[in-house]
Scaffold this motif. Structure first.
Motif, PDB file in Angstrom:
ATOM      1  N   ALA A 169      34.681   5.985  -4.972  1.00 15.65           N
ATOM      2  CA  ALA A 169      35.950   6.688  -4.793  1.00 15.65           C
ATOM      3  C   ALA A 169      37.078   5.670  -4.746  1.00 15.65           C
ATOM      4  O   ALA A 169      37.167   4.857  -3.815  1.00 15.65           O
ATOM      5  N   SER A 170      37.932   5.706  -5.779  1.00 10.71           N
ATOM      6  CA  SER A 170      39.098   4.828  -5.793  1.00 10.71           C
ATOM      7  C   SER A 170      40.206   5.460  -4.947  1.00 10.71           C
ATOM      8  O   SER A 170      40.184   6.660  -4.661  1.00 10.71           O
ATOM      9  N   LEU A 171      41.181   4.681  -4.569  1.00  7.31           N
ATOM     10  CA  LEU A 171      42.308   5.216  -3.794  1.00  7.31           C
ATOM     11  C   LEU A 171      43.055   6.273  -4.617  1.00  7.31           C
ATOM     12  O   LEU A 171      43.495   7.291  -4.079  1.00  7.31           O
ATOM     13  N   LYS A 172      43.170   6.054  -5.929  1.00 11.95           N
ATOM     14  CA  LYS A 172      43.856   7.025  -6.786  1.00 11.95           C
ATOM     15  C   LYS A 172      43.115   8.350  -6.817  1.00 11.95           C
ATOM     16  O   LYS A 172      43.725   9.422  -6.699  1.00 11.95           O
ATOM     17  N   ALA A 173      41.789   8.304  -6.927  1.00 14.73           N
ATOM     18  CA  ALA A 173      40.988   9.533  -6.952  1.00 14.73           C
ATOM     19  C   ALA A 173      41.094  10.270  -5.619  1.00 14.73           C
ATOM     20  O   ALA A 173      41.179  11.508  -5.580  1.00 14.73           O
ATOM     21  N   ILE A 174      41.088   9.536  -4.522  1.00 19.95           N
ATOM     22  CA  ILE A 174      41.195  10.161  -3.197  1.00 19.95           C
ATOM     23  C   ILE A 174      42.549  10.839  -3.033  1.00 19.95           C
ATOM     24  O   ILE A 174      42.647  11.962  -2.507  1.00 19.95           O
ATOM     25  N   GLN A 175      43.622  10.198  -3.507  1.00 19.28           N
ATOM     26  CA  GLN A 175      44.970  10.736  -3.371  1.00 19.28           C
ATOM     27  C   GLN A 175      45.190  11.988  -4.217  1.00 19.28           C
ATOM     28  O   GLN A 175      46.030  12.834  -3.903  1.00 19.28           O
ATOM     29  N   GLN A 176      44.420  12.135  -5.287  1.00 19.29           N
ATOM     30  CA  GLN A 176      44.617  13.269  -6.198  1.00 19.29           C
ATOM     31  C   GLN A 176      44.021  14.566  -5.672  1.00 19.29           C
ATOM     32  O   GLN A 176      44.303  15.637  -6.208  1.00 19.29           O
ATOM     33  N   VAL A 196      44.547   4.565   2.867  1.00 18.64           N
ATOM     34  CA  VAL A 196      44.715   5.382   1.669  1.00 18.64           C
ATOM     35  C   VAL A 196      46.020   5.041   0.950  1.00 18.64           C
ATOM     36  O   VAL A 196      46.085   4.997  -0.281  1.00 18.64           O
ATOM     37  N   GLY A 197      47.067   4.775   1.717  1.00 11.75           N
ATOM     38  CA  GLY A 197      48.363   4.461   1.119  1.00 11.75           C
ATOM     39  C   GLY A 197      48.465   3.027   0.644  1.00 11.75           C
ATOM     40  O   GLY A 197      49.433   2.665  -0.038  1.00 11.75           O
ATOM     41  N   ASN A 198      47.472   2.216   1.004  1.00  7.10           N
ATOM     42  CA  ASN A 198      47.452   0.817   0.567  1.00  7.10           C
ATOM     43  C   ASN A 198      48.776   0.120   0.911  1.00  7.10           C
ATOM     44  O   ASN A 198      49.319  -0.649   0.122  1.00  7.10           O
ATOM     45  N   GLY A 199      49.274   0.424   2.119  1.00  8.25           N
ATOM     46  CA  GLY A 199      50.502  -0.211   2.586  1.00  8.25           C
ATOM     47  C   GLY A 199      51.764   0.575   2.322  1.00  8.25           C
ATOM     48  O   GLY A 199      52.837   0.235   2.836  1.00  8.25           O
ATOM     49  N   GLN A 200      51.699   1.676   1.525  1.00  4.91           N
ATOM     50  CA  GLN A 200      52.883   2.491   1.247  1.00  4.91           C
ATOM     51  C   GLN A 200      53.318   3.221   2.524  1.00  4.91           C
ATOM     52  O   GLN A 200      52.512   3.853   3.192  1.00  4.91           O
ATOM     53  N   GLN A 201      54.589   3.163   2.846  1.00 11.74           N
ATOM     54  CA  GLN A 201      55.084   3.764   4.082  1.00 11.74           C
ATOM     55  C   GLN A 201      55.349   5.266   3.952  1.00 11.74           C
ATOM     56  O   GLN A 201      55.220   6.012   4.911  1.00 11.74           O
ATOM     57  N   ASN A 202      55.728   5.718   2.774  1.00 14.42           N
ATOM     58  CA  ASN A 202      56.152   7.110   2.603  1.00 14.42           C
ATOM     59  C   ASN A 202      55.152   7.944   1.812  1.00 14.42           C
ATOM     60  O   ASN A 202      55.510   8.926   1.171  1.00 14.42           O
ATOM     61  N   LEU A 203      53.899   7.563   1.857  1.00 15.25           N
ATOM     62  CA  LEU A 203      52.880   8.287   1.108  1.00 15.25           C
ATOM     63  C   LEU A 203      52.675   9.680   1.688  1.00 15.25           C
ATOM     64  O   LEU A 203      52.512   9.852   2.903  1.00 15.25           O
ATOM     65  N   HIS A 204      52.706  10.688   0.826  1.00 13.41           N
ATOM     66  CA  HIS A 204      52.411  12.063   1.259  1.00 13.41           C
ATOM     67  C   HIS A 204      50.959  12.382   0.920  1.00 13.41           C
ATOM     68  O   HIS A 204      50.538  12.270  -0.228  1.00 13.41           O
ATOM     69  N   ILE A 205      50.200  12.761   1.940  1.00 16.56           N
ATOM     70  CA  ILE A 205      48.784  13.077   1.753  1.00 16.56           C
ATOM     71  C   ILE A 205      48.591  14.579   1.882  1.00 16.56           C
ATOM     72  O   ILE A 205      48.905  15.171   2.925  1.00 16.56           O
TER      73      ILE A 205
END
Length: 283
Positions: A169-176, A196-205
């Motif tokens: 499971a890549s981070l991109k696949a998990i985020q999708q 999951v955000g790999n350091g991104q502060q404003n990631l919407h999950i």
């Protein structure tokens, strides 16, 4: 023979140091404030040290350990351990450890509390629990505590309705896909969001927020959602499929944490040493 302090006088001193107030301590001991004050003056006279001061913490620790040893040696009470377990850690194996521990140490009494990080650290600091079972490192000041490593948890992506044909499971696949998370106040919410955000502060999950890994696992079995969960938890539930390794490895250290100079040190180590000896090897 030199006069010794009574057990009530020692307990009154301990109560004062925990409350920081003559009034609250007297109320807790169910005596008048004047009677409480008289006990403290007598105790200071007997030990020859001014106890009611901010420097009394070391004396308090010594007295607590002495009282605990006297009670256990005289069989006034059973050795009691209060253990707080990080809710998102969800260590179902601890139930088995406690059960087997009782078979070998029937003289002990153990209480397990399911807690989140803020409550866990507060109760540990205020002596309402003796041992915390949690993930390290965290963002808390642990300088007042000792820790003993138990194991390392390796996390996987659990999504039985989504992982067909997926090898990792890549981070991109998990985020999708919808991803189950914990409430924002949880330690694991901050930890997983950062992963999951790999350091991104404003990631919407996208996905729901649930309170523990067991409800997440159940939800994923019934819906097209995924969760990031410790492989050890799935193994404890006899779940051997429906998950894949994370392409970017994610591991956390499980530790026992406890206050330094705890009056129950011997009792705590008896339990912790047993759990360590019974812990299965890493998966």
């Amino acid at each position: 023979m030199k006069e010794l302090p009574t057990m009530q006088e020692l307990q009154s001193f301990i109560t004062y140091n925990k409350t920081g107030s003559f009034t609250l301590a007297a109320q807790s001991m169910n005596i008048t404030q004047s009677a409480f004050s008289a006990q403290m003056k007598k105790l200071e006279r007997l030990v020859g040290v001014k106890l009611i001061s901010r420097s009394a913490e070391q004396v308090l620790d010594t007295l607590e350990r002495a009282i605990q040893s006297i009670r256990l040696a005289s069989k006034v009470e059973r050795p009691i351990l209060n253990i707080g377990v990080l809710r998102s850690l969800g260590d179902i194996r601890l139930n088995g450890y406690v059960s087997h521990f009782f078979q070998n140490h029937p003289e002990f009494s153990v209480s397990i509390y399911d807690m989140e990080e803020e409550e866990l650290m507060l109760d540990l600091r205020e002596n309402r629990i003796d041992i915390a079972l949690l993930y390290l490192p965290n963002n808390k000041d642990m300088s007042a505590y000792e820790s003993t490593a138990l194991r390392e948890d390796e996390f996987v992506y659990y999504a039985p309705n989504l992982v067909n044909g997926m090898e990792t499971a890549s981070l991109k696949a998990i985020q999708q896909q919808p991803l189950l998370m914990y409430p924002p106040k949880y330690f694991m919410y901050r930890t997983l969001k950062n992963y999951v955000g790999n350091g991104q502060q404003n990631l919407h999950i996208r996905g729901s927020r649930l309170s523990n890994p067991y409800t997440m696992i159940d939800y994923c079995q019934k819906n097209k959602s995924g969760c990031i969960v410790a492989r050890q938890i799935l193994s404890s539930l006899n779940i051997n499929d429906g998950f894949v390794p994370l392409e970017k490895p994610f591991k956390l250290q499980v530790c026992f944490a406890f206050k330094k100079n705890n009056s129950k040190t011997e009792t705590m180590h008896t339990f912790m040493d047993y759990v360590q000896s019974e812990s299965p090897p890493r998966l």
